[in-house]
Design a protein around this motif. Sequence first.
Motif, PDB file in Angstrom:
ATOM      1  N   VAL A 170     -17.024 -64.449 -23.695  1.00  0.00           N
ATOM      2  CA  VAL A 170     -18.367 -64.202 -23.035  1.00  0.00           C
ATOM      3  C   VAL A 170     -17.628 -62.955 -22.118  1.00  0.00           C
ATOM      4  O   VAL A 170     -16.818 -62.793 -21.283  1.00  0.00           O
ATOM      5  CB  VAL A 170     -18.534 -65.248 -21.985  1.00  0.00           C
ATOM      6  N   ILE A 171     -18.752 -61.920 -22.150  1.00  0.00           N
ATOM      7  CA  ILE A 171     -18.413 -60.791 -21.462  1.00  0.00           C
ATOM      8  C   ILE A 171     -19.433 -60.644 -20.196  1.00  0.00           C
ATOM      9  O   ILE A 171     -20.579 -60.831 -20.410  1.00  0.00           O
ATOM     10  CB  ILE A 171     -18.692 -59.311 -22.389  1.00  0.00           C
ATOM     11  N   SER A 172     -18.723 -60.112 -19.133  1.00  0.00           N
ATOM     12  CA  SER A 172     -19.691 -60.110 -17.810  1.00  0.00           C
ATOM     13  C   SER A 172     -18.907 -59.327 -16.705  1.00  0.00           C
ATOM     14  O   SER A 172     -17.685 -59.694 -16.521  1.00  0.00           O
ATOM     15  CB  SER A 172     -20.206 -61.501 -17.340  1.00  0.00           C
ATOM     16  N   ARG A 173     -19.816 -58.520 -16.281  1.00  0.00           N
ATOM     17  CA  ARG A 173     -19.167 -57.941 -14.923  1.00  0.00           C
ATOM     18  C   ARG A 173     -18.915 -58.830 -13.717  1.00  0.00           C
ATOM     19  O   ARG A 173     -18.201 -58.723 -12.642  1.00  0.00           O
ATOM     20  CB  ARG A 173     -20.099 -56.609 -14.600  1.00  0.00           C
ATOM     21  N   SER A 174     -19.797 -59.856 -13.809  1.00  0.00           N
ATOM     22  CA  SER A 174     -19.950 -60.890 -12.554  1.00  0.00           C
ATOM     23  C   SER A 174     -18.812 -61.737 -12.563  1.00  0.00           C
ATOM     24  O   SER A 174     -18.589 -62.544 -13.563  1.00  0.00           O
ATOM     25  CB  SER A 174     -21.308 -61.657 -12.707  1.00  0.00           C
ATOM     26  N   SER A 175     -17.960 -61.795 -11.307  1.00  0.00           N
ATOM     27  CA  SER A 175     -17.011 -62.713 -11.186  1.00  0.00           C
ATOM     28  C   SER A 175     -17.410 -64.233 -11.149  1.00  0.00           C
ATOM     29  O   SER A 175     -16.614 -64.998 -11.591  1.00  0.00           O
ATOM     30  CB  SER A 175     -16.149 -62.441  -9.936  1.00  0.00           C
TER      31      SER A 175
END
Length: 251
Positions: A170-175
Amino acid sequence: MATEESEAVGAFERLGLTSYEAKVFIALQRLGSGTARDVARVADVPRSQVYSVAESLEERGLLEVQQSSPIRYRPVGVEEARETLRTRFENEQERAFEYVEGVREESDTEERQEDIWTVRGSDRIDDRVVDIVSGADERIVFGIRSTDQLTGEIGEILEELAAEGVEVTVISRSSAVRNRVEEFDGVATIPPADDRADDEVSGRIVIVDDDSVLLSVVGDDGGETAIWSAGSLFASVLIRLVEANTEAPME
């Protein structure tokens, strides 16, 4: 005719009865039993039509005929009628879909079209994501912006597939997203490349194996629109383009 009765007649029509059949059946439920004259008086059906309509309802198993003079009609009970119509509906449904399945099997033997499909609305995109990732054999790359895009059903499937040996990232900038994903056994999570920091348009990226891809964007009004393709040359090309631009570890 009262609004409620009109709606009931419409519902019976959708279950396969004609308008006259529905009206006669309802009239007999109101009367308990009656002659053609009685039915015509209560229902908006010409007396001359009641006889043929009653015969049709008898064939459907929805009323009984008393051979008296004059002939009298009595409807079956509500539960019996409900079961009769349910069985009839299920049989017709089975017959219809057996044919459709046969047609689909025939089309599967033909050359597949190279198609890109469009899906609008987050709920429908959620369903499409579930459908796409459920077919994974080797790997899933799932890029998302917020936890809203990681529904409980999607999370469960990702975790189940990871347990079966599928490589799930899973790739996400959201912590918040990454923290949630860390609760899933076997699912890896990473931030996107730094040069994507100013991206405020993209919604989700889903890559499954090497032949299925979904890309979505979020409009100014918050509405989400996605394109997806599976098992096509378009899908293969899109996957290469996405991998080249995300710099995500796809291997």
